[in-house]
Motif scaffolding. Structure first.
Motif, PDB file in Angstrom:
ATOM      1  N   ILE A   1       0.843  -1.206   0.000  1.00  0.00           N
ATOM      2  CA  ILE A   1       0.000   0.000   0.000  1.00  0.00           C
ATOM      3  C   ILE A   1       0.873   1.250   0.000  1.00  0.00           C
ATOM      4  N   ILE A   2       1.981   1.198   0.740  1.00  0.00           N
ATOM      5  CA  ILE A   2       2.905   2.339   0.761  1.00  0.00           C
ATOM      6  C   ILE A   2       3.431   2.626  -0.637  1.00  0.00           C
ATOM      7  N   ILE A   3       3.767   1.568  -1.382  1.00  0.00           N
ATOM      8  CA  ILE A   3       4.258   1.750  -2.752  1.00  0.00           C
ATOM      9  C   ILE A   3       3.182   2.381  -3.622  1.00  0.00           C
ATOM     10  N   VAL A   4       1.930   1.934  -3.470  1.00  0.00           N
ATOM     11  CA  VAL A   4       0.832   2.525  -4.244  1.00  0.00           C
ATOM     12  C   VAL A   4       0.710   4.012  -3.940  1.00  0.00           C
TER      13      VAL A   4
ATOM     14  N   VAL B   1      13.796  10.903 -11.515  1.00  0.00           N
ATOM     15  CA  VAL B   1      12.933  10.126 -10.619  1.00  0.00           C
ATOM     16  C   VAL B   1      12.982   8.647 -10.998  1.00  0.00           C
ATOM     17  N   LEU B   2      12.973   8.360 -12.302  1.00  0.00           N
ATOM     18  CA  LEU B   2      13.020   6.979 -12.779  1.00  0.00           C
ATOM     19  C   LEU B   2      14.264   6.265 -12.273  1.00  0.00           C
ATOM     20  N   PHE B   3      15.435   6.888 -12.446  1.00  0.00           N
ATOM     21  CA  PHE B   3      16.679   6.248 -12.032  1.00  0.00           C
ATOM     22  C   PHE B   3      16.836   6.247 -10.516  1.00  0.00           C
ATOM     23  N   ALA B   4      16.313   7.276  -9.855  1.00  0.00           N
ATOM     24  CA  ALA B   4      16.368   7.294  -8.391  1.00  0.00           C
ATOM     25  C   ALA B   4      15.633   6.095  -7.819  1.00  0.00           C
ATOM     26  N   LEU B   5      14.446   5.807  -8.355  1.00  0.00           N
ATOM     27  CA  LEU B   5      13.672   4.659  -7.887  1.00  0.00           C
ATOM     28  C   LEU B   5      14.366   3.348  -8.244  1.00  0.00           C
ATOM     29  N   PHE B   6      15.064   3.335  -9.361  1.00  0.00           N
ATOM     30  CA  PHE B   6      15.790   2.131  -9.784  1.00  0.00           C
ATOM     31  C   PHE B   6      16.901   1.796  -8.793  1.00  0.00           C
TER      32      PHE B   6
ATOM     33  N   THR C   1       6.450  -8.579 -12.707  1.00  0.00           N
ATOM     34  CA  THR C   1       7.118  -8.161 -13.933  1.00  0.00           C
ATOM     35  C   THR C   1       6.218  -8.373 -15.142  1.00  0.00           C
ATOM     36  N   LEU C   2       5.492  -9.490 -15.186  1.00  0.00           N
ATOM     37  CA  LEU C   2       4.551  -9.735 -16.278  1.00  0.00           C
ATOM     38  C   LEU C   2       3.450  -8.674 -16.293  1.00  0.00           C
ATOM     39  N   LEU C   3       2.938  -8.333 -15.110  1.00  0.00           N
ATOM     40  CA  LEU C   3       1.893  -7.299 -15.031  1.00  0.00           C
ATOM     41  C   LEU C   3       2.430  -5.950 -15.497  1.00  0.00           C
ATOM     42  N   MET C   4       3.676  -5.644 -15.099  1.00  0.00           N
ATOM     43  CA  MET C   4       4.295  -4.397 -15.535  1.00  0.00           C
ATOM     44  C   MET C   4       4.430  -4.368 -17.052  1.00  0.00           C
ATOM     45  N   THR C   5       4.892  -5.490 -17.638  1.00  0.00           N
ATOM     46  CA  THR C   5       5.076  -5.558 -19.088  1.00  0.00           C
ATOM     47  C   THR C   5       3.745  -5.463 -19.813  1.00  0.00           C
ATOM     48  N   ALA C   6       2.745  -6.196 -19.328  1.00  0.00           N
ATOM     49  CA  ALA C   6       1.427  -6.176 -19.970  1.00  0.00           C
ATOM     50  C   ALA C   6       0.804  -4.787 -19.902  1.00  0.00           C
ATOM     51  N   SER C   7       0.934  -4.128 -18.757  1.00  0.00           N
ATOM     52  CA  SER C   7       0.359  -2.781 -18.622  1.00  0.00           C
ATOM     53  C   SER C   7       1.068  -1.784 -19.526  1.00  0.00           C
ATOM     54  N   THR C   8       2.381  -1.962 -19.710  1.00  0.00           N
ATOM     55  CA  THR C   8       3.126  -1.069 -20.603  1.00  0.00           C
ATOM     56  C   THR C   8       2.705  -1.274 -22.053  1.00  0.00           C
TER      57      THR C   8
ATOM     58  N   PRO D   1      13.976  -6.585  -7.626  1.00  0.00           N
ATOM     59  CA  PRO D   1      13.006  -6.667  -6.527  1.00  0.00           C
ATOM     60  C   PRO D   1      11.558  -6.508  -6.979  1.00  0.00           C
ATOM     61  N   ALA D   2      10.679  -7.284  -6.355  1.00  0.00           N
ATOM     62  CA  ALA D   2       9.252  -7.226  -6.681  1.00  0.00           C
ATOM     63  C   ALA D   2       8.686  -5.833  -6.417  1.00  0.00           C
ATOM     64  N   GLY D   3       9.235  -5.150  -5.419  1.00  0.00           N
ATOM     65  CA  GLY D   3       8.756  -3.797  -5.119  1.00  0.00           C
ATOM     66  C   GLY D   3       8.938  -2.850  -6.288  1.00  0.00           C
ATOM     67  N   LEU D   4      10.039  -3.025  -7.033  1.00  0.00           N
ATOM     68  CA  LEU D   4      10.314  -2.163  -8.174  1.00  0.00           C
ATOM     69  C   LEU D   4       9.335  -2.429  -9.311  1.00  0.00           C
ATOM     70  N   SER D   5       9.146  -3.695  -9.681  1.00  0.00           N
ATOM     71  CA  SER D   5       8.223  -4.017 -10.784  1.00  0.00           C
ATOM     72  C   SER D   5       6.779  -3.688 -10.402  1.00  0.00           C
ATOM     73  N   PHE D   6       6.424  -3.870  -9.130  1.00  0.00           N
ATOM     74  CA  PHE D   6       5.079  -3.503  -8.688  1.00  0.00           C
ATOM     75  C   PHE D   6       4.879  -1.992  -8.800  1.00  0.00           C
ATOM     76  N   TYR D   7       5.918  -1.235  -8.442  1.00  0.00           N
ATOM     77  CA  TYR D   7       5.839   0.227  -8.573  1.00  0.00           C
ATOM     78  C   TYR D   7       5.568   0.619 -10.022  1.00  0.00           C
ATOM     79  N   TYR D   8       6.333   0.045 -10.958  1.00  0.00           N
ATOM     80  CA  TYR D   8       6.169   0.395 -12.373  1.00  0.00           C
ATOM     81  C   TYR D   8       4.799  -0.021 -12.897  1.00  0.00           C
ATOM     82  N   PHE D   9       4.296  -1.163 -12.417  1.00  0.00           N
ATOM     83  CA  PHE D   9       2.961  -1.606 -12.824  1.00  0.00           C
ATOM     84  C   PHE D   9       1.898  -0.598 -12.378  1.00  0.00           C
ATOM     85  N   VAL D  10       1.947  -0.218 -11.121  1.00  0.00           N
ATOM     86  CA  VAL D  10       0.978   0.759 -10.601  1.00  0.00           C
ATOM     87  C   VAL D  10       1.147   2.099 -11.313  1.00  0.00           C
ATOM     88  N   ALA D  11       2.397   2.487 -11.585  1.00  0.00           N
ATOM     89  CA  ALA D  11       2.659   3.755 -12.273  1.00  0.00           C
ATOM     90  C   ALA D  11       2.044   3.751 -13.671  1.00  0.00           C
TER      91      ALA D  11
END
Length: 602
Positions: A360-363, A436-441, A485-492, A529-539
């Motif tokens: 939830i914090i990541i969202v 911001v992109l690279f900072a989060l990376f 990662t799959l969700l991030m890719t599909a959403s992109t 990390p899953a936190g990173l791919s989840f962040y990109y998916f939500v983004a």
């Protein structure tokens, strides 16, 4: 997706791949053996420990210090809220450090430092030419006292009348530091006027699920007195070394999420650093071997003072230590580091105070950053809308000039100038969002806050989620399927498809590349990390929603009327600034091409 945006996406992806290839931590090496040592194994990475020689035999070789070479080893424990430190009277040194509030990836006690995997010692020379190691001497442990809430343990070794070696350890009631002072009293005529040597060999324990990630983020960090920060990472089955002749403030054996370090109150005079690891040994992360020179006058005077750090790579913890010790945490270089320190970390820690679920914090972090960047998103979409309105006229210019690229570009730039459109404005918002992109990376792979925090099917947001394990390994992808990662890719891909339906100017190779980049990221992010791919998916989802919202407020008919009005007002106006320079450059290029054609005909 507008052409300029697609180009921006390609640039970002290429930069990300270049960053991972050239700036991500490299692989590591092995420490060389010292004289009078034996090794714990025959692997490339070994722990150097003192040779096993009977005390009675060793006593004969230590001259004035021979009487201190015999005794009985005893342990003394210092303990606070965070640490349980075991010390030995043999050498008066730290034998083991337990981090009380953390566990290893397999839920075992997290012992960061022990006498099996690590070895630390101080050696000094006498005027008679003998090399004396403190680990060869037995000290008398004084009863632990309490001073201002801190536990104090003193070790003393009486050499003669008025002559002694004293070591004092002070552990505060809280925190992750252990203060250490060593003082040689009355030994000025015995100890040679040469630096003492602090030797520290540390075979890092495996504390994380993903050994590769643990290795990639483990490095031997060093801060010089001139505020020059450097580090060693090393290569598999090789030894990487660094010899430092300048004064040193601190050295840190940094793992992915934890560090063991020594900080000098003054400075170490010089140092030798070595890093190694054996690729085939899955029980070992890396081996760090450090040799530091302690100025003899520090020890013969009021005593050499140092601070050990045994703790988490938590920015709020590290920044409390002196000499820029927070640089021990990988937050990116340059502006990316400042974005993390001044924006991402404060917001993340603020949300932690109210919310226990890190998913939830990541969202909420995504919502905050996307709201912050919304003006740039709006400006980018507005630029795309203007380019869509101008597309019929741009197509007409291309058709009229039929293959004459320079003339087409010149007339297109003139059109942009007349209607008041900057063709680069669509890329500028993307470029401004790159920090911001690279900072989060950098933030997510190094955020100890996410360590062992579950969310949905992910057991640990600090490493990749394993939704399915493959019976084989796919090159560059791995042997597991990360659902985030799959969700991030599909959403992109979905987001890209949606933009391509609206923006008909994306055709041919550009359209292909717009779909290729998400597939590249599928391979890049799968083991992150899953936190990173989840962040990109939500983004992606939130960005898609923002654009759908913007569509409702952007009237392309009104934009068309505005551009037509601008064209009427500016039809006799000469372009200026960037567009003028660009037109002049294209005109000069066109003239050169004409001259070359003319010369070739002759």
């Amino acid at each position: 997706m507008e052409k300029n945006q697609a180009v921006g996406l390609v640039i970002i992806s290429v930069l990300l791949i270049v960053y991972m290839t050239f700036f991500a931590p490299k692989a590591p090496p092995k420490p060389a053996q010292e004289q009078q040592t034996t090794t714990a194994s025959t692997n490339f990475s070994t722990i150097i420990t003192p040779a096993t020689i009977p005390d009675s035999v060793r006593a004969k070789t230590l001259g004035e210090f021979g009487a201190l070479a015999q005794g009985t080893a005893q342990e003394v424990i210092l303990e606070n809220k965070n640490l349980r430190i075991t010390l030995s009277n043999k050498g008066g040194k730290v034998d083991e450090v337990l981090l009380k509030n953390y566990k290893t990836w397999d839920k075992k006690p997290l012992i960061l430092f022990d006498k099996v995997s690590s070895y630390a010692d101080i050696t000094f020379l006498t005027n008679s030419g003998k090399a004396i190691r403190l680990s060869d001497l037995y000290f008398k442990a004084q009863p632990v006292t309490n001073q201002n809430g801190a536990q104090v343990l003193a070790f003393s070794a009486e050499v003669g009348a008025g002559q002694s070696i004293n070591q004092t350890y002070t552990l505060a009631s809280d925190g992750f530091t252990l203060d250490y002072k060593v003082n040689f009293k009355g030994l000025n005529q015995i100890v040679a006027n040469k630096p003492l040597t602090f030797n520290w060999n540390d075979r890092l324990k495996k504390t994380e699920f993903d050994l590769k990630q643990n290795r990639d983020h483990s490095r031997l960090n060093v801060m010089m007195a001139e505020d020059d920060f450097d580090y060693l990472v090393g290569k598999a089955n090789e030894t990487d070394t660094k010899k430092l002749e300048t004064p040193i403030k601190w050295v840190s054996n940094k793992q992915n999420f934890f560090s063991a370090a020594i900080i000098a109150k003054n400075t170490f005079a010089s140092g030798d650093l070595k890093v190694s690891f054996n690729q085939a040994d899955t029980t070992e992360v890396k081996t760090f071997a450090t040799t530091l020179a302690i100025p003899v006058n520090d020890v013969l005077g009021n005593g050499g003072e140092f601070t050990y750090f045994f703790g988490p790579n938590d920015f709020t913890v590290l920044k409390q230590l002196p000499f820029d010790f927070e640089r021990n945490l990988e937050l990116g270089w340059g502006i990316f580091s400042y974005v993390n320190k001044l924006l991402i970390i404060p917001v993340f820690h603020f949300l932690e105070r109210f919310i226990s679920s890190y998913g939830i914090i990541i969202v909420l972090l995504v919502l905050f950053i996307k709201t912050l960047l919304f003006p740039l998103t709006y400006k980018s979409y507005l630029s795309m809308a203007k380019m869509r309105v101008l597309k019929p006229e741009i197509d007409a210019i291309k058709e009229k000039n039929d293959g004459d690229m320079q003339k087409t570009q010149s007339e297109t730039m003139k059109l942009y100038s007349e209607v008041g459109v900057n063709p680069m404005s669509g890329c500028i918002p993307v470029v401004l969002s790159i920090p911001v992109l690279f900072a989060l990376f950098n933030f997510f792979p190094n955020s100890i806050e996410l360590r062992q925090e579950p969310f949905l099917w992910a057991q640990d947001l600090s490493t990749y989620d394993v939704f399915a394990r493959l019976p084989f390994t796919i090159p560059f992808y791995g042997n597991h399927v990360s659902m985030f990662t799959l969700l991030m890719t599909a959403s992109t891909i979905l987001y890209t498809w949606s933009n391509n339906q609206v923006n008909t100017s994306i055709q041919g190779p550009m359209k292909f590349y717009s779909y290729l980049m998400p597939l590249v990221f599928l391979f890049v992010v799968n083991s992150l990390p899953a936190g990173l791919s989840f962040y990109y998916f939500v983004a992606n989802i939130i960005t898609f929603g923002q654009q759908e919202l913007i569509k409702r407020f952007v009237d392309e008919d009104k934009i068309r009327e505005k551009l037509i009005s601008n064209k009427e007002k500016n039809k006799n106006k000469q372009p200026g600034g960037f567009q003028k320079r660009l037109q002049e450059a294209m005109k000069a290029a066109s003239e050169r091409e004409a001259q070359q054609k003319k010369g070739s005909k002759k």
